[in-house]
Enzyme design. Structure first.
Site, mmCIF file in Angstrom:
data_model
loop_
_atom_site.group_PDB
_atom_site.id
_atom_site.type_symbol
_atom_site.label_atom_id
_atom_site.label_comp_id
_atom_site.label_asym_id
_atom_site.label_seq_id
_atom_site.Cartn_x
_atom_site.Cartn_y
_atom_site.Cartn_z
ATOM 1 N N MET A 88 -75.095 -25.916 -9.762
ATOM 2 C CA MET A 88 -76.166 -26.068 -10.736
ATOM 3 C C MET A 88 -76.610 -24.698 -11.219
ATOM 4 O O MET A 88 -76.822 -23.796 -10.428
ATOM 5 C CB MET A 88 -77.344 -26.788 -10.092
ATOM 6 C CG MET A 88 -78.437 -27.099 -11.063
ATOM 7 S SD MET A 88 -79.604 -28.231 -10.320
ATOM 8 C CE MET A 88 -80.108 -29.148 -11.753
ATOM 9 N N CYS A 89 -76.726 -24.580 -12.515
ATOM 10 C CA CYS A 89 -77.148 -23.317 -13.108
ATOM 11 C C CYS A 89 -78.662 -23.348 -13.315
ATOM 12 O O CYS A 89 -79.143 -24.040 -14.198
ATOM 13 C CB CYS A 89 -76.424 -23.113 -14.440
ATOM 14 S SG CYS A 89 -76.899 -21.602 -15.243
#
Length: 152
Positions: A88-89
């Site tokens: 996840m960014c």
């Protein structure tokens, strides 16, 4: 030693009074650094009714180094890699933006908020981000479909 104390305290708080739609447990009782997080898709988002498993791993340098957050459940989202890693960014998790005062509960609430409101300009999946911007209806159809298939 300080980091273990802080982690144990944050874990205790999260288990006692978890944020909306989120439950937290240790992946392995003997390891304070690996957590299993169950996150419900936010209401009104294409992920509604889905239950996602998220892996949260804390570095030994926590809180001076950020945790890593990844989806174990496949998800169709511009800010989550579309591979087996499910990384996840999140801006707040970048080493240059992380603040030791940040708490894991805030990370999890931000991650859940990101499900409701993706940030296509900070995407790791460019194709999905383009679709989100240009064909929202189709993006939501696919995201709902993946949620039905993968997030139980």
């Amino acid at each position: 030693m300080g980091s273990q104390k802080r982690i144990a305290k944050e874990l205790g708080e999260l288990v006692q009074s978890p944020p909306d739609g989120i439950t937290v447990e240790l992946a392995d009782e003997s390891n304070l650094y690996d957590w299993k997080v169950h996150m419900e898709g936010p209401e009104g988002s294409p992920f509604e009714k889905g239950r996602f498993l998220i892996k949260l791993t804390l570095p030994t340098g926590y809180p001076f180094k950020p945790p890593s957050v990844s989806f174990a459940t496949k998800i169709y989202h511009p800010n989550v890699t579309n591979d087996d890693k499910g990384s996840m960014c999140l801006g707040m998790l970048r080493p240059d933006e992380w603040k030791p005062s940040s708490k894991i509960s805030a990370v999890l609430e931000f991650a859940r908020q990101l499900l409701a409101e993706p940030m296509p300009d900070d995407a790791v999946e460019g194709r999905i981000a383009e679709q989100y911007k240009n064909d929202r209806k189709r993006y939501e159809e696919i995201a709902r479909d993946w949620t039905r298939k993968h997030a139980t």
